[in-house]
Design an enzyme around this catalytic site. Structure first.
Site, mmCIF file in Angstrom:
data_model
loop_
_atom_site.group_PDB
_atom_site.id
_atom_site.type_symbol
_atom_site.label_atom_id
_atom_site.label_comp_id
_atom_site.label_asym_id
_atom_site.label_seq_id
_atom_site.Cartn_x
_atom_site.Cartn_y
_atom_site.Cartn_z
ATOM 1 N N ASP A 32 0.851 -1.194 0.000
ATOM 2 C CA ASP A 32 0.000 0.000 0.000
ATOM 3 C C ASP A 32 0.885 1.242 0.000
ATOM 4 O O ASP A 32 1.866 1.329 0.742
ATOM 5 C CB ASP A 32 -0.916 -0.001 1.240
ATOM 6 N N THR A 133 -15.847 -1.905 -9.656
ATOM 7 C CA THR A 133 -17.037 -1.196 -9.182
ATOM 8 C C THR A 133 -18.195 -1.324 -10.169
ATOM 9 O O THR A 133 -17.980 -1.499 -11.380
ATOM 10 C CB THR A 133 -16.677 0.293 -8.993
ATOM 11 N N ASP A 134 -19.414 -1.148 -9.668
ATOM 12 C CA ASP A 134 -20.585 -1.112 -10.553
ATOM 13 C C ASP A 134 -20.623 0.172 -11.378
ATOM 14 O O ASP A 134 -21.362 0.254 -12.368
ATOM 15 C CB ASP A 134 -21.892 -1.285 -9.752
ATOM 16 N N GLU A 135 -19.823 1.184 -10.989
ATOM 17 C CA GLU A 135 -19.900 2.476 -11.688
ATOM 18 C C GLU A 135 -19.428 2.384 -13.137
ATOM 19 O O GLU A 135 -19.718 3.269 -13.939
ATOM 20 C CB GLU A 135 -19.091 3.549 -10.940
ATOM 21 N N TYR A 159 -13.327 8.906 -12.273
ATOM 22 C CA TYR A 159 -13.092 7.691 -11.475
ATOM 23 C C TYR A 159 -13.575 6.454 -12.214
ATOM 24 O O TYR A 159 -12.832 5.479 -12.400
ATOM 25 C CB TYR A 159 -13.796 7.807 -10.115
ATOM 26 N N LYS A 163 -11.538 3.171 -13.700
ATOM 27 C CA LYS A 163 -11.779 1.790 -13.272
ATOM 28 C C LYS A 163 -12.175 0.935 -14.486
ATOM 29 O O LYS A 163 -11.751 -0.221 -14.600
ATOM 30 C CB LYS A 163 -12.879 1.728 -12.209
HETATM 31 P P1 NAD Z 1 -9.901 3.504 -0.340
HETATM 32 O O1 NAD Z 1 -9.763 4.779 -1.070
HETATM 33 O O2 NAD Z 1 -10.481 3.497 1.036
HETATM 34 O O3 NAD Z 1 -8.466 2.795 -0.221
HETATM 35 C C1 NAD Z 1 -7.580 2.724 -1.288
HETATM 36 C C2 NAD Z 1 -6.244 2.194 -0.765
HETATM 37 O O4 NAD Z 1 -5.348 2.074 -1.883
HETATM 38 C C3 NAD Z 1 -5.573 3.120 0.242
HETATM 39 O O5 NAD Z 1 -5.049 2.375 1.316
HETATM 40 C C4 NAD Z 1 -4.444 3.775 -0.561
HETATM 41 O O6 NAD Z 1 -3.332 4.138 0.236
HETATM 42 C C5 NAD Z 1 -4.103 2.657 -1.533
HETATM 43 N N1 NAD Z 1 -3.466 3.145 -2.770
HETATM 44 C C6 NAD Z 1 -3.875 4.182 -3.555
HETATM 45 N N2 NAD Z 1 -3.036 4.337 -4.586
HETATM 46 C C7 NAD Z 1 -2.110 3.341 -4.478
HETATM 47 C C8 NAD Z 1 -0.999 2.957 -5.262
HETATM 48 N N3 NAD Z 1 -0.661 3.624 -6.376
HETATM 49 N N4 NAD Z 1 -0.262 1.891 -4.871
HETATM 50 C C9 NAD Z 1 -0.583 1.215 -3.719
HETATM 51 N N5 NAD Z 1 -1.604 1.554 -2.934
HETATM 52 C C10 NAD Z 1 -2.376 2.592 -3.314
HETATM 53 O O7 NAD Z 1 -10.714 2.543 -1.300
HETATM 54 P P2 NAD Z 1 -11.800 1.424 -0.947
HETATM 55 O O8 NAD Z 1 -13.113 2.069 -0.770
HETATM 56 O O9 NAD Z 1 -11.244 0.541 0.098
HETATM 57 O O10 NAD Z 1 -11.854 0.650 -2.357
HETATM 58 C C11 NAD Z 1 -10.963 -0.439 -2.606
HETATM 59 C C12 NAD Z 1 -11.215 -0.934 -4.015
HETATM 60 O O11 NAD Z 1 -12.578 -1.339 -4.148
HETATM 61 C C13 NAD Z 1 -10.994 0.141 -5.087
HETATM 62 O O12 NAD Z 1 -10.388 -0.479 -6.190
HETATM 63 C C14 NAD Z 1 -12.398 0.619 -5.454
HETATM 64 O O13 NAD Z 1 -12.457 1.056 -6.776
HETATM 65 C C15 NAD Z 1 -13.183 -0.656 -5.241
HETATM 66 N N6 NAD Z 1 -14.602 -0.489 -4.859
HETATM 67 C C16 NAD Z 1 -14.942 0.329 -3.810
HETATM 68 C C17 NAD Z 1 -16.286 0.418 -3.428
HETATM 69 C C18 NAD Z 1 -16.717 1.293 -2.281
HETATM 70 O O14 NAD Z 1 -17.930 1.486 -2.096
HETATM 71 N N7 NAD Z 1 -15.817 1.804 -1.475
HETATM 72 C C19 NAD Z 1 -17.270 -0.301 -4.148
HETATM 73 C C20 NAD Z 1 -16.873 -1.101 -5.213
HETATM 74 C C21 NAD Z 1 -15.538 -1.202 -5.560
HETATM 75 O O1 DAU Z 2 -20.867 2.239 -6.583
HETATM 76 C C1 DAU Z 2 -19.604 1.884 -6.061
HETATM 77 C C2 DAU Z 2 -18.823 3.134 -5.752
HETATM 78 O O2 DAU Z 2 -19.411 3.700 -4.581
HETATM 79 C C3 DAU Z 2 -17.339 2.883 -5.529
HETATM 80 O O3 DAU Z 2 -16.773 2.399 -6.711
HETATM 81 C C4 DAU Z 2 -16.637 4.173 -5.093
HETATM 82 O O4 DAU Z 2 -15.281 3.892 -4.792
HETATM 83 C C5 DAU Z 2 -17.326 4.698 -3.848
HETATM 84 O O5 DAU Z 2 -16.745 5.920 -3.471
HETATM 85 C C6 DAU Z 2 -18.818 4.883 -4.118
HETATM 86 O O6 DAU Z 2 -19.046 5.955 -5.054
HETATM 87 P P1 DAU Z 2 -20.230 7.018 -4.850
HETATM 88 O O7 DAU Z 2 -19.934 8.231 -5.614
HETATM 89 O O8 DAU Z 2 -21.559 6.371 -5.038
HETATM 90 O O9 DAU Z 2 -20.041 7.257 -3.249
HETATM 91 P P2 DAU Z 2 -20.114 8.561 -2.334
HETATM 92 O O10 DAU Z 2 -20.111 8.066 -0.920
HETATM 93 O O11 DAU Z 2 -19.121 9.582 -2.719
HETATM 94 O O12 DAU Z 2 -21.560 9.135 -2.663
HETATM 95 C C7 DAU Z 2 -22.733 8.344 -2.486
HETATM 96 C C8 DAU Z 2 -23.919 9.174 -2.920
HETATM 97 O O13 DAU Z 2 -24.091 10.251 -1.983
HETATM 98 C C9 DAU Z 2 -23.750 9.830 -4.271
HETATM 99 O O14 DAU Z 2 -25.008 9.844 -4.945
HETATM 100 C C10 DAU Z 2 -23.308 11.255 -3.945
HETATM 101 C C11 DAU Z 2 -24.014 11.528 -2.636
HETATM 102 N N1 DAU Z 2 -23.317 12.456 -1.699
HETATM 103 C C12 DAU Z 2 -22.019 12.202 -1.402
HETATM 104 C C13 DAU Z 2 -21.325 13.030 -0.544
HETATM 105 C C14 DAU Z 2 -19.877 12.772 -0.218
HETATM 106 C C15 DAU Z 2 -23.992 13.519 -1.144
HETATM 107 O O15 DAU Z 2 -25.191 13.737 -1.408
HETATM 108 N N2 DAU Z 2 -23.317 14.357 -0.285
HETATM 109 C C16 DAU Z 2 -22.003 14.160 0.020
HETATM 110 O O16 DAU Z 2 -21.430 14.988 0.776
#
Ligand code: NAD
Ligand code: DAU
Length: 355
Positions: A32, A133-135, A159, A163
């Site tokens: 990381d 991600t589903d995005e 983003y 992905k």
């Molecule tokens: P996060 O942002 O919380 O964590 C990302 C981690 O990756 C951090 O620890 C960061 O230090 C590390 N990192 C970033 N750039 C790096 C690099 N170049 N080399 C090594 N480490 C690096 O993310 P998360 O929410 O834990 O998401 C993890 C994975 O799951 C991502 O690939 C994201 O796209 C995917 N994902 C997230 C969600 C969600 O809702 N959070 C949903 C679906 C998929």
């Molecule tokens: O769908 C999977 C994705 O979900 C992951 O791939 C991403 O890594 C993760 O960040 C997340 O993306 P979203 O954009 O959906 O998540 P976020 O928490 O940023 O926002 C969720 C929803 O809430 C979105 O419709 C935007 C809204 N939002 C977000 C923030 C931060 C607000 O209304 N106010 C806010 O301040």
């Protein structure tokens, strides 16, 4: 045996490491870079575990990744490392291309070099699991069917475009070079250790500190919410049973508008930490996110049928656990809400005058 995870100091990766070590004796190595989103505090309780090794570094550092492969001889890689926040990708897309696209490419190449030299039995057992991600599928209208694995990619944010590009590279490394890859495309996760820039932890943190709860646009955007440990279980199951070259959608069948989510958090806080005002009075409508996807929904039929995975938590049980965790872990929250975090709040919210 050993597995290598990247991005294990982030939200999902840290939960994955905790669950892995609780469930198996297999060694786990965590590469990381420790960006703003990486936090070793989330892994403090396993730092001295002999089955765990942390390496600080970038997935884009090919020489480092090659060295780790040679030293650790992992049977699998799980690539969590990414820039993951849509709003940050709008303010600064460059890092997203660098880590999510170029970094994934570099890691694929390091993995391929290692995999090619493995003896036959180990070569066929090796897996490169890419967490996506589903995005990547784009945005749905209210009446559209949920995303299946055959839905065309239509990413709308920097983003999701980065992905989607990484998913394509992973696919191509299988089809062209035979690398045994698996990809998961998951919906929105929530739970412990999530950085409070994302909707759910941001709302909990703002509510308990008496700050406005900023709702983008009309608050009717829909996300499919999944408790993080259910996502981690799905990844373990796909690693064990997934068919090489396949992609698996992971979701909670739990579509909610952002307003519904925030009201649910407020109701739990009203009960667990009553304030003189009701927490929902803090809700404030602010300027929308540019290009804001309206709705995501996952059809999980394939992973249910082929892998026999289903979520264990409902939204009601998962969100209660999550709010309780944030209330009980103020030290962790304090550790991540100083410095860089306040600069981010200024950048993202100062210009969003109330709508
Ligand atoms: P996060 O942002 O919380 O964590 C990302 C981690 O990756 C951090 O620890 C960061 O230090 C590390 N990192 C970033 N750039 C790096 C690099 N170049 N080399 C090594 N480490 C690096 O993310 P998360 O929410 O834990 O998401 C993890 C994975 O799951 C991502 O690939 C994201 O796209 C995917 N994902 C997230 C969600 C969600 O809702 N959070 C949903 C679906 C998929
Ligand atoms: O769908 C999977 C994705 O979900 C992951 O791939 C991403 O890594 C993760 O960040 C997340 O993306 P979203 O954009 O959906 O998540 P976020 O928490 O940023 O926002 C969720 C929803 O809430 C979105 O419709 C935007 C809204 N939002 C977000 C923030 C931060 C607000 O209304 N106010 C806010 O301040």
């Amino acid at each position: 045996m050993t597995i290598l995870v990247t991005g294990g100091a982030g939200f999902i990766g840290a939960n994955f490491i905790h669950d892995w070590l609780a469930d198996s004796n297999e060694r786990i190595v965590n590469l990381d870079k420790l960006t703003y989103a990486g936090n070793l505090q989330s892994l403090a309780s396993v730092a001295e575990d002999s089955r765990y090794r942390f390496v600080k570094g970038d997935i884009g550092d090919r020489a480092l990744a090659t060295r780790i492969f040679a030293e650790e001889k992992p049977r699998a890689v799980i690539n969590f490392a990414a820039e993951s926040h849509v709003d940050r990708s709008i303010h600064g897309p460059g890092e997203f291309v660098q880590t999510n696209v170029v970094g994934t490419f570099s890691l694929l190449e390091a993995a391929r070099g290692y995999w090619l030299e493995l003896p036959e039995a180990e070569r066929s057992a090796f897996r490169f699991l890419h967490v996506s991600t589903d995005e990547v599928y784009g945005s749905l209208a209210a009446a559209d069917p949920a995303f299946t694995e055959t839905k065309a990619f239509e990413p709308n944010s920097p983003y999701s475009a980065s992905k989607a590009a990484s998913d394509h590279f992973v696919r191509a490394w299988h089809h062209t070079f035979g690398l045994p890859v698996l990809t998961t495309n998951c919906s929105n996760n929530y739970g412990p250790y999530q950085f409070p820039e994302k909707l759910i932890p941001l709302m909990i943190h703002n509510a308990v500190t008496g700050k406005p709860l900023p709702i983008y646009g009309d608050g009717k955007n829909v996300r499919d919410w999944l408790y993080v440990r259910d996502h981690c279980a799905a990844i373990r199951a796909v690693l064990a049973k997934g068919v090489v070259g396949e992609t698996y959608n992971v979701g909670g069948k739990n579509e909610m508008t952002n307003l519904e989510v925030v009201h649910a958090i407020c109701a739990i806080l009203d009960e667990l930490k009553p304030a003189s005002h009701g927490y929902s009075q803090l809700i404030t409508y602010v300027k929308d996110r540019p290009g804001h996807d309206r709705r995501y929904a996952i059809d999980p039929a394939k992973i249910e049928r082929d892998i026999d995975w289903r979520p264990a938590e409902t939204f009601a049980s998962g969100i209660r656990k999550t709010v309780e965790w944030y209330l009980a872990n103020e030290d962790w929250v304090c550790g991540v809400t100083s410095g860089e975090y306040s600069r981010w709040l200024d950048k993202n919210y100062k210009e969003r005058v109330s709508a």
